[in-house]
Design a protein around this motif. Structure first.
Motif: not given
Length: 229
Positions: A44-54, A209-217, A225-229
């Motif tokens: 939510p704050q850092l954006g895209q995160i790669h876990t660089d196994a290589f 970490w998304l709110t329901p409204d953010q998830a739907r948007a 289609p979106v499914h609630n976690r």
């Protein structure tokens, strides 16, 4: 019977450790993939995160594997973290930073572990895997011991692991104090989400970490289609 005695008396339970950075991706894929195979996660704050196994090992001495452990607590090697900042244009590292336990926990969000019966998923003890005695394997073992982990309690699987095989799901509801607690209701909900995604290819499970409204948007922008976690 206490939980420790129950585990000794029953089948061997082993745990794959992850966090809520990736749980939505895992529910959608329905499986735990070997190291280096997962797409980037979004923070939510850092954006895209790669876990660089290589970056951690060359993947030459033995193939990518799913790592598991007999330990319920979060492995120390997952708490000892180095962050690499890379250029969006070139993908090259532009800076690196070793971070302390508190910051590492904050970046990971809520810690999660999946418990499996070792025999059910075809996992083998890391001690018995050909990679254990290779140069890469010995370096990983040394690094684990330096962090405070016991690599001889690790297990591996070269094949993806079906998440419907989970027998336990544990989560830490505190980011700063990541004590993993067994959550049977969460396990049932997770399996429902996995089955929903299998029944509806392309279904989207939003990050926790998304709110329901953010998830739907977001789902609307993606056209899925979106499914609630």
């Amino acid at each position: 019977m206490g939980e420790a005695k129950r585990r000794q008396a029953g089948p061997q339970i082993i745990h794959h450790h992850t966090s809520t950075l990736r749980t939505n991706q895992l529910w959608m894929s329905g499986q735990v993939l070997p190291e280096g195979k997962m797409p980037p996660a979004f923070h939510p704050q850092l954006g895209q995160i790669h876990t660089d196994a290589f970056f951690r090992r060359p993947m030459k001495d033995f193939p990518p594997v799913v790592w598991l452990t007999e330990e319920i607590d979060v492995p120390k090697c997952l708490i000892s973290t180095r962050v690499r900042f890379t250029s969006k244009d070139t993908g090259k590292e532009v800076a690196g930073l070793d971070i302390n336990e508190g910051v590492a926990n904050a970046v990971a969000l809520n810690r999660v572990s999946f418990g499996f019966v070792a025999a059910d998923i075809g996992a083998i003890r890391w001690l018995d895997h050909p990679g254990y005695s290779t140069g890469e394997g010995q370096e990983l073992n040394e690094t684990a011991r330096e962090a405070g982990d016991d690599p001889d309690r690790s297990w591996v699987s070269e094949a993806p692991i079906d998440l419907m095989s989970m027998v336990e799901l544990r989560v830490s509801w505190s980011i700063s104090k990541p004590k993993l607690l067994r959550e049977d209701a969460y396990l049932r909900k997770a399996k429902e989400l996995i089955q929903t995604c299998r029944d509806n290819p392309g279904a989207y499970v939003p990050p926790t970490w998304l709110t329901p409204d953010q998830a739907r948007a977001l789902a609307a922008r993606l056209g899925v289609p979106v499914h609630n976690r």
